[in-house]
Design a protein around this motif. Structure first.
Motif, PDB file in Angstrom:
ATOM      1  N   MET A 253     -69.622  56.134   8.453  1.00 36.94           N
ATOM      2  CA  MET A 253     -70.608  55.528   9.176  1.00 36.94           C
ATOM      3  C   MET A 253     -72.090  55.911   8.622  1.00 36.94           C
ATOM      4  N   TRP A 254     -72.012  57.051   8.222  1.00 30.47           N
ATOM      5  CA  TRP A 254     -73.441  57.763   7.732  1.00 30.47           C
ATOM      6  C   TRP A 254     -73.756  56.725   6.499  1.00 30.47           C
ATOM      7  N   LEU A 255     -73.089  56.859   5.683  1.00 28.87           N
ATOM      8  CA  LEU A 255     -73.339  56.186   4.411  1.00 28.87           C
ATOM      9  C   LEU A 255     -73.857  54.679   4.513  1.00 28.87           C
ATOM     10  N   LYS A 256     -73.072  54.023   5.592  1.00 28.49           N
ATOM     11  CA  LYS A 256     -73.366  52.561   5.927  1.00 28.49           C
ATOM     12  C   LYS A 256     -74.985  52.627   6.782  1.00 28.49           C
ATOM     13  N   ALA A 257     -75.210  53.602   7.333  1.00 26.97           N
ATOM     14  CA  ALA A 257     -76.593  53.734   8.086  1.00 26.97           C
ATOM     15  C   ALA A 257     -77.754  54.014   7.003  1.00 26.97           C
ATOM     16  N   LEU A 258     -77.336  54.940   6.105  1.00 28.25           N
ATOM     17  CA  LEU A 258     -78.563  55.016   5.203  1.00 28.25           C
ATOM     18  C   LEU A 258     -78.785  54.000   4.238  1.00 28.25           C
ATOM     19  N   HIS A 259     -77.206  53.342   3.965  1.00 28.76           N
ATOM     20  CA  HIS A 259     -77.581  52.199   3.046  1.00 28.76           C
ATOM     21  C   HIS A 259     -78.668  51.189   3.795  1.00 28.76           C
ATOM     22  N   LEU A 260     -78.341  50.929   4.913  1.00 27.62           N
ATOM     23  CA  LEU A 260     -79.009  49.864   5.621  1.00 27.62           C
ATOM     24  C   LEU A 260     -80.573  50.530   6.041  1.00 27.62           C
ATOM     25  N   ILE A 261     -80.828  51.669   6.292  1.00 24.89           N
ATOM     26  CA  ILE A 261     -82.167  51.998   6.346  1.00 24.89           C
ATOM     27  C   ILE A 261     -82.914  51.980   5.033  1.00 24.89           C
TER      28      ILE A 261
ATOM     29  N   LEU B 239     -82.185  54.095  -3.548  1.00 17.22           N
ATOM     30  CA  LEU B 239     -81.338  54.689  -2.543  1.00 17.22           C
ATOM     31  C   LEU B 239     -80.487  53.697  -1.790  1.00 17.22           C
ATOM     32  N   THR B 240     -80.817  52.725  -1.819  1.00 17.61           N
ATOM     33  CA  THR B 240     -79.927  51.595  -1.338  1.00 17.61           C
ATOM     34  C   THR B 240     -78.872  51.476  -2.381  1.00 17.61           C
ATOM     35  N   LEU B 241     -79.173  51.321  -3.604  1.00 14.42           N
ATOM     36  CA  LEU B 241     -78.028  51.471  -4.492  1.00 14.42           C
ATOM     37  C   LEU B 241     -77.093  52.560  -4.656  1.00 14.42           C
ATOM     38  N   LEU B 242     -77.640  53.687  -4.461  1.00 12.19           N
ATOM     39  CA  LEU B 242     -77.196  55.031  -4.516  1.00 12.19           C
ATOM     40  C   LEU B 242     -75.999  54.994  -3.211  1.00 12.19           C
ATOM     41  N   PHE B 243     -76.384  54.772  -2.201  1.00  9.16           N
ATOM     42  CA  PHE B 243     -75.473  54.627  -0.870  1.00  9.16           C
ATOM     43  C   PHE B 243     -74.397  53.392  -1.072  1.00  9.16           C
ATOM     44  N   GLY B 244     -74.894  52.480  -1.419  1.00  9.58           N
ATOM     45  CA  GLY B 244     -73.932  51.362  -1.855  1.00  9.58           C
ATOM     46  C   GLY B 244     -72.726  51.443  -2.776  1.00  9.58           C
ATOM     47  N   ILE B 245     -73.229  52.070  -3.851  1.00  8.86           N
ATOM     48  CA  ILE B 245     -72.460  52.756  -4.729  1.00  8.86           C
ATOM     49  C   ILE B 245     -71.250  53.655  -4.082  1.00  8.86           C
ATOM     50  N   TRP B 246     -72.019  54.703  -3.585  1.00 11.07           N
ATOM     51  CA  TRP B 246     -71.364  55.533  -2.956  1.00 11.07           C
ATOM     52  C   TRP B 246     -69.984  54.850  -1.924  1.00 11.07           C
TER      53      TRP B 246
ATOM     54  N   LEU C 213     -68.810  52.023  -2.063  1.00 11.11           N
ATOM     55  CA  LEU C 213     -67.884  51.362  -2.944  1.00 11.11           C
ATOM     56  C   LEU C 213     -66.766  52.473  -3.635  1.00 11.11           C
ATOM     57  N   ALA C 214     -67.368  53.723  -3.772  1.00  7.10           N
ATOM     58  CA  ALA C 214     -66.365  54.415  -4.467  1.00  7.10           C
ATOM     59  C   ALA C 214     -65.518  55.110  -3.337  1.00  7.10           C
ATOM     60  N   ASP C 215     -66.202  55.412  -2.264  1.00  8.48           N
ATOM     61  CA  ASP C 215     -65.386  55.853  -0.854  1.00  8.48           C
ATOM     62  C   ASP C 215     -64.354  54.981  -0.050  1.00  8.48           C
ATOM     63  N   TYR C 216     -64.762  53.641  -0.123  1.00  8.38           N
ATOM     64  CA  TYR C 216     -63.757  52.831   0.468  1.00  8.38           C
ATOM     65  C   TYR C 216     -63.861  51.444   0.496  1.00  8.38           C
ATOM     66  N   ALA C 217     -64.839  50.896   0.345  1.00  2.00           N
ATOM     67  CA  ALA C 217     -65.206  49.446   0.132  1.00  2.00           C
ATOM     68  C   ALA C 217     -64.376  48.703  -1.060  1.00  2.00           C
ATOM     69  N   TRP C 218     -64.399  49.401  -2.216  1.00  2.00           N
ATOM     70  CA  TRP C 218     -63.752  48.860  -3.287  1.00  2.00           C
ATOM     71  C   TRP C 218     -62.222  48.681  -3.060  1.00  2.00           C
TER      72      TRP C 218
ATOM     73  N   ALA D 186     -69.548  38.204  -4.946  1.00  3.50           N
ATOM     74  CA  ALA D 186     -70.761  37.505  -4.729  1.00  3.50           C
ATOM     75  C   ALA D 186     -71.840  38.247  -4.145  1.00  3.50           C
ATOM     76  N   LYS D 187     -71.660  39.200  -3.348  1.00  3.51           N
ATOM     77  CA  LYS D 187     -72.861  40.039  -2.973  1.00  3.51           C
ATOM     78  C   LYS D 187     -73.373  40.916  -4.075  1.00  3.51           C
ATOM     79  N   LEU D 188     -72.451  41.546  -4.856  1.00 12.23           N
ATOM     80  CA  LEU D 188     -72.923  42.389  -5.966  1.00 12.23           C
ATOM     81  C   LEU D 188     -73.586  41.383  -7.163  1.00 12.23           C
ATOM     82  N   ALA D 189     -73.243  40.139  -7.241  1.00 14.11           N
ATOM     83  CA  ALA D 189     -74.033  39.239  -8.163  1.00 14.11           C
ATOM     84  C   ALA D 189     -75.240  38.990  -7.670  1.00 14.11           C
ATOM     85  N   LEU D 190     -75.505  38.947  -6.184  1.00 14.00           N
ATOM     86  CA  LEU D 190     -76.797  38.572  -5.731  1.00 14.00           C
ATOM     87  C   LEU D 190     -77.492  39.727  -5.810  1.00 14.00           C
TER      88      LEU D 190
END
Length: 140
Positions: free
Chosen positions: A1-9, A58-65, A67-72, A83-87
């Motif tokens: 959840m820390w990654l998601k929180a940092l991504h959103l911040i 930093l948004t991209l860094l935490f988003g990629i992180w 993806l690498a950890d669990y989302a992909w 669609a989100k990645l294209a946008l």
């Protein structure tokens, strides 16, 4: 959840800059004295390089992180993520275009009027709505 929180911040930080920078361009395009134009150049540069670009990176860094950890693995085959990645790619292109406008203003080569920048100021709102809806609703 820390990654998601940092991504959103940092996403909020990035969008705050994308909302304000074109508004500064509106005022800069309307400025008719040297002191105001020079002041806008400083404000635009500090906003773009000190807040907006670090927010994007930093948004991209935490988003990629994420993806690498669990989302992909979990959602990689869902159309919503593609669609989100294209946008996101288009939003990065918009960010780069803001940097081009910044450079034009810096060198006193602005080619657009204030109305143009008023319209461009609305573009990040559309991206924000679409990206948040895709991320939260995961419609496909």
């Amino acid at each position: 959840m820390w990654l998601k929180a940092l991504h959103l911040i940092f996403m909020v930080t990035w969008f705050a800059g994308l909302f304000y920078l074109p508004r500064l361009f509106v005022y800069h395009a309307l400025a008719d004295d040297t002191i105001s134009r020079e002041r806008f150049k400083v404000m635009e540069r500090k906003l773009y390089w000190g807040i907006t670009t670090p927010g994007m990176l930093l948004t991209l860094l935490f988003g990629i992180w994420m993806l690498a950890d669990y989302a992909w693995a979990s959602y990689g085959h869902g159309g919503w993520l593609h669609a989100k990645l294209a946008l996101l790619a288009l939003l990065v292109a918009y960010h780069v275009q803001c940097g081009r406008w910044l450079n034009d203003f810096r060198h006193d080569r602005n080619r657009h009027g204030h109305v143009y920048y008023r319209w461009m100021n609305e573009v990040p709102v559309l991206f924000l709505i679409a990206i948040v809806l895709l991320a939260v609703l995961k419609p496909f």
